[in-house]
Motif scaffolding. Structure first.
Motif, PDB file in Angstrom:
ATOM      1  N   ALA A 128      51.966  32.842  41.435  1.00  0.00           N
ATOM      2  CA  ALA A 128      50.671  33.128  40.879  1.00  0.00           C
ATOM      3  C   ALA A 128      50.750  34.558  39.980  1.00  0.00           C
ATOM      4  O   ALA A 128      51.670  35.316  40.429  1.00  0.00           O
ATOM      5  N   SER A 129      50.137  34.701  39.123  1.00  0.00           N
ATOM      6  CA  SER A 129      50.256  35.853  38.021  1.00  0.00           C
ATOM      7  C   SER A 129      49.163  37.060  38.271  1.00  0.00           C
ATOM      8  O   SER A 129      49.249  38.061  37.802  1.00  0.00           O
ATOM      9  N   ARG A 130      48.347  36.808  39.325  1.00  0.00           N
ATOM     10  CA  ARG A 130      46.947  37.604  39.622  1.00  0.00           C
ATOM     11  C   ARG A 130      46.862  37.289  40.982  1.00  0.00           C
ATOM     12  O   ARG A 130      47.005  36.229  41.506  1.00  0.00           O
ATOM     13  N   LEU A 131      46.218  38.390  41.648  1.00  0.00           N
ATOM     14  CA  LEU A 131      45.782  38.012  43.122  1.00  0.00           C
ATOM     15  C   LEU A 131      44.521  36.951  43.081  1.00  0.00           C
ATOM     16  O   LEU A 131      43.624  36.837  41.953  1.00  0.00           O
ATOM     17  N   THR A 132      44.663  36.261  44.141  1.00  0.00           N
ATOM     18  CA  THR A 132      43.608  35.099  44.372  1.00  0.00           C
ATOM     19  C   THR A 132      42.211  35.597  44.264  1.00  0.00           C
ATOM     20  O   THR A 132      42.060  36.603  44.942  1.00  0.00           O
ATOM     21  N   ASP A 133      41.192  34.921  43.742  1.00  0.00           N
ATOM     22  CA  ASP A 133      39.968  35.354  43.676  1.00  0.00           C
ATOM     23  C   ASP A 133      39.179  33.981  43.685  1.00  0.00           C
ATOM     24  O   ASP A 133      39.586  33.124  44.244  1.00  0.00           O
ATOM     25  N   GLY A 153      40.105  25.508  48.483  1.00  0.00           N
ATOM     26  CA  GLY A 153      39.816  25.900  50.012  1.00  0.00           C
ATOM     27  C   GLY A 153      41.050  26.349  50.713  1.00  0.00           C
ATOM     28  O   GLY A 153      41.868  26.965  50.000  1.00  0.00           O
ATOM     29  N   GLY A 154      41.018  26.573  52.275  1.00  0.00           N
ATOM     30  CA  GLY A 154      42.358  26.866  52.552  1.00  0.00           C
ATOM     31  C   GLY A 154      42.248  28.385  52.805  1.00  0.00           C
ATOM     32  O   GLY A 154      43.360  29.099  53.404  1.00  0.00           O
ATOM     33  N   ALA A 155      41.437  29.163  52.663  1.00  0.00           N
ATOM     34  CA  ALA A 155      41.219  30.633  52.829  1.00  0.00           C
ATOM     35  C   ALA A 155      42.353  31.309  52.264  1.00  0.00           C
ATOM     36  O   ALA A 155      43.002  32.018  53.193  1.00  0.00           O
ATOM     37  N   PRO A 156      42.633  31.423  51.026  1.00  0.00           N
ATOM     38  CA  PRO A 156      44.088  32.126  50.545  1.00  0.00           C
ATOM     39  C   PRO A 156      43.729  33.766  50.727  1.00  0.00           C
ATOM     40  O   PRO A 156      42.605  34.373  50.916  1.00  0.00           O
ATOM     41  N   ASN A 157      44.829  34.458  50.788  1.00  0.00           N
ATOM     42  CA  ASN A 157      44.503  35.860  50.941  1.00  0.00           C
ATOM     43  C   ASN A 157      44.290  36.350  49.664  1.00  0.00           C
ATOM     44  O   ASN A 157      44.702  36.059  48.503  1.00  0.00           O
ATOM     45  N   ASN A 158      43.904  37.861  49.660  1.00  0.00           N
ATOM     46  CA  ASN A 158      43.622  38.358  48.403  1.00  0.00           C
ATOM     47  C   ASN A 158      44.451  39.711  48.225  1.00  0.00           C
ATOM     48  O   ASN A 158      44.209  40.944  47.620  1.00  0.00           O
ATOM     49  N   ASP A 159      45.494  39.646  49.204  1.00  0.00           N
ATOM     50  CA  ASP A 159      46.739  40.771  49.270  1.00  0.00           C
ATOM     51  C   ASP A 159      47.878  40.670  48.585  1.00  0.00           C
ATOM     52  O   ASP A 159      48.559  41.640  48.576  1.00  0.00           O
ATOM     53  N   THR A 160      48.447  39.274  48.304  1.00  0.00           N
ATOM     54  CA  THR A 160      49.729  38.990  47.900  1.00  0.00           C
ATOM     55  C   THR A 160      49.797  38.208  46.732  1.00  0.00           C
ATOM     56  O   THR A 160      48.640  37.426  46.636  1.00  0.00           O
ATOM     57  N   GLY A 202      47.686  46.079  43.876  1.00  0.00           N
ATOM     58  CA  GLY A 202      46.498  45.970  43.225  1.00  0.00           C
ATOM     59  C   GLY A 202      46.958  45.763  41.758  1.00  0.00           C
ATOM     60  O   GLY A 202      48.133  45.404  41.327  1.00  0.00           O
ATOM     61  N   PRO A 203      46.001  45.599  40.689  1.00  0.00           N
ATOM     62  CA  PRO A 203      46.351  45.429  39.495  1.00  0.00           C
ATOM     63  C   PRO A 203      47.486  46.138  38.807  1.00  0.00           C
ATOM     64  O   PRO A 203      48.144  45.534  37.963  1.00  0.00           O
ATOM     65  N   GLN A 204      47.511  47.266  39.184  1.00  0.00           N
ATOM     66  CA  GLN A 204      48.564  48.334  38.587  1.00  0.00           C
ATOM     67  C   GLN A 204      49.987  47.859  39.003  1.00  0.00           C
ATOM     68  O   GLN A 204      50.998  48.474  38.513  1.00  0.00           O
ATOM     69  N   ASP A 205      50.116  46.967  40.094  1.00  0.00           N
ATOM     70  CA  ASP A 205      51.234  46.685  40.648  1.00  0.00           C
ATOM     71  C   ASP A 205      51.791  45.249  40.244  1.00  0.00           C
ATOM     72  O   ASP A 205      52.899  44.875  40.825  1.00  0.00           O
ATOM     73  N   LEU A 206      51.128  44.303  39.590  1.00  0.00           N
ATOM     74  CA  LEU A 206      51.367  43.211  39.191  1.00  0.00           C
ATOM     75  C   LEU A 206      52.733  42.879  38.512  1.00  0.00           C
ATOM     76  O   LEU A 206      53.330  42.062  38.677  1.00  0.00           O
TER      77      LEU A 206
END
Length: 469
Positions: free
Chosen positions: A84-89, A95-102, A190-194
């Protein structure tokens, strides 16, 4: 096993069909007992074998199908990593309830003839590579918790492999099935850490032993079948399940289940089209209604779960099948999450009901308050993420999908408490933190990464989600 195979299936049959067998209100033609029997046993088979169906769909989508949003939804992950190149949104619709943290790193591997070697660089943050079989149970980890941050090379071995590994390569585990899933997660502030996380991802490697150390690794080819289509074949679900079971046959005590379901031709090497017409009708109904039941039971928070303040959780997650808890494996491990972390890595709390006992729904406004000092006891971090009834995140006007200790700009009240406002419209109160909800049904997951003693020992509980007046 904590729950015996036979008692587990008996429990499923009693829950799903309290009066099994000839319970139809209509008159029974001569062969209708076959339809009823296939239906009842088929529903139990669905609740057992659902993870194999789910993994067949996920494997195809993540390795062969075109992803509409490859920056957040896996594709081309056959015997190699997708990152992934950005956080899941809300662009994720698997489905599968992915996280928005990693940031996720995903690979679907076929490990048969030789080991695969997973290489991880020296790390400066939380990371985990979860190793799961096609039944959704975990069989190992390479993570900060298990291996620290020093980096290294880790071998995933075919069953019974007796060869020699290169110096510096550490064996992790034998794979439980020819096909396995690696689900990697790398903490992202966060975005600054990508950019920093993407740099680490570029150093993750997975390669067969015969190519390990090569500058360029050619991903080995492997056949991936496309799941059968229920729109054109009433037995498609069972054909998909049977093929997955043939590729990845259950082990140990679960072989007894295959003998049980063999009566309706569910299992490795079996053909549901060889059944009589009445049994086929029963199985067709069982597939449709069994899948609907799984969704309904998940949203109801059903199963052998601990209930606290309207939240539910299970320390069986991650290896529920190995513990004989097939209901939890299907509802809360496979349907809700595709896979789930072991408790030592993360404990998940599911929020399905408000403090009034009613299902969460965006037609109401909710509050959840952590008094000062009462936030989750974790060694890594925690978050609360909101999902719709398909286990996807929800589009919203501020682009916020989770709130946790990594969230920027958290507002606390005069007493140091943290209040989360969970509602469809923007709150007026300035001392709350808004987690946008849809207009209809939704549910929550509170994740505690590397939970501390009070969480692991079940001494801590999340605060209730309270509807407004």
């Amino acid at each position: 096993m904590r729950i015996t195979i036979i008692s587990a299936i008996a429990g499923l049959l009693l829950l799903i069909n309290p009066i099994a067998g000839l319970t139809e209100e209509r008159a029974q033609p001569q062969d209708d007992w076959r339809e009823s029997y296939a239906y009842n046993l088929g529903v139990a088979a669905m609740h057992y074998s659902y993870p194999y169906l789910r993994m067949a769909q996920v494997r195809w989508n993540w390795t062969m199908a075109e992803s509409p949003h490859p920056e957040v939804q896996p594709n081309d992950a056959l015997n190699q990593f997708w990152h992934a190149s950005r956080l899941t949104d809300a662009d994720w619709v698997e489905g599968g309830a992915p996280n928005n943290d990693t940031l996720y790193s995903i690979a679907m591997l076929k490990v048969v003839d030789e080991p695969f070697i997973l290489s991880v660089p020296e790390m400066d943050r939380y990371y985990t590579f979860q190793l799961a079989g096609m039944d959704s149970d975990n069989f190992g980890y390479v993570s900060e918790l298990t291996h620290g941050r020093k980096g290294g090379h880790y071998a995933l071995l075919p069953p019974g492999w007796k060869g020699e590994l290169p110096d510096g390569v550490e064996p992790v585990a034998e794979v439980p099935s020819p096909w396995i899933l690696i689900a990697g997660r790398t903490y992202t502030a966060g975005p600054q850490d990508l950019a920093a996380v993407r740099s680490l991802q570029r150093q993750y490697r997975v390669a067969p032993l015969s190519q390990w150390g090569n500058a360029e690794v050619r991903s080995p080819e492997a056949e991936v079948f496309e799941p059968f289509d229920p729109a054109v074949d009433k037995l498609a679900v069972w054909k998909t399940i049977n093929r997955m079971l043939s590729e990845n046959p259950p082990l140990g005590d679960e072989k007894a289940l295959m003998q049980f379901f063999k009566e309706i031709n569910i299992g490795p090497g079996l053909d549901v089209e060889a059944l009589d017409e009445a049994s086929q009708r029963g199985l067709a109904r069982a597939a449709k209604e069994g899948l609907a039941q799984i969704k309904q039971l998940h949203m109801a928070g059903a199963g052998e779960l601990v209930k606290r303040n309207g939240w539910v959780y299970s320390t069986a997650l991650g290896s529920a099948g190995a513990q004989g808890d097939f209901m939890t494996r299907t509802l809360h491990q496979s349907y809700a999450g595709i896979v789930a972390n072991d408790p030592e890595e993360a404990i998940y709390y599911g929020g399905y009901h408000g403090s009034d006992g009613k299902p969460l729904n965006g037609s109401k406004r909710y509050r959840m308050r952590f008094p000062a000092g009462s936030e989750p006891d974790v060694d890594a971090f925690w978050s609360i993420t909101l999902y719709d009834d398909k286990a996807n995140m929800v589009q919203n006007e501020i682009g916020r999908y989770s709130i946790g200790d990594r969230s920027r700009g958290l507002v606390r009240d005069a007493q140091g408490g943290l209040t989360i406002a969970i509602q469809a419209d923007a709150p007026v109160d300035e001392q709350v933190n808004w987690l946008p909800a849809p207009k209809g049904p939704f549910w929550l997951v509170l994740r505690t990464y590397q939970p501390g003693p009070s969480v692991l020992n079940e001494e801590w509980s999340p605060p209730a989600v309270t509807p407004g007046k």
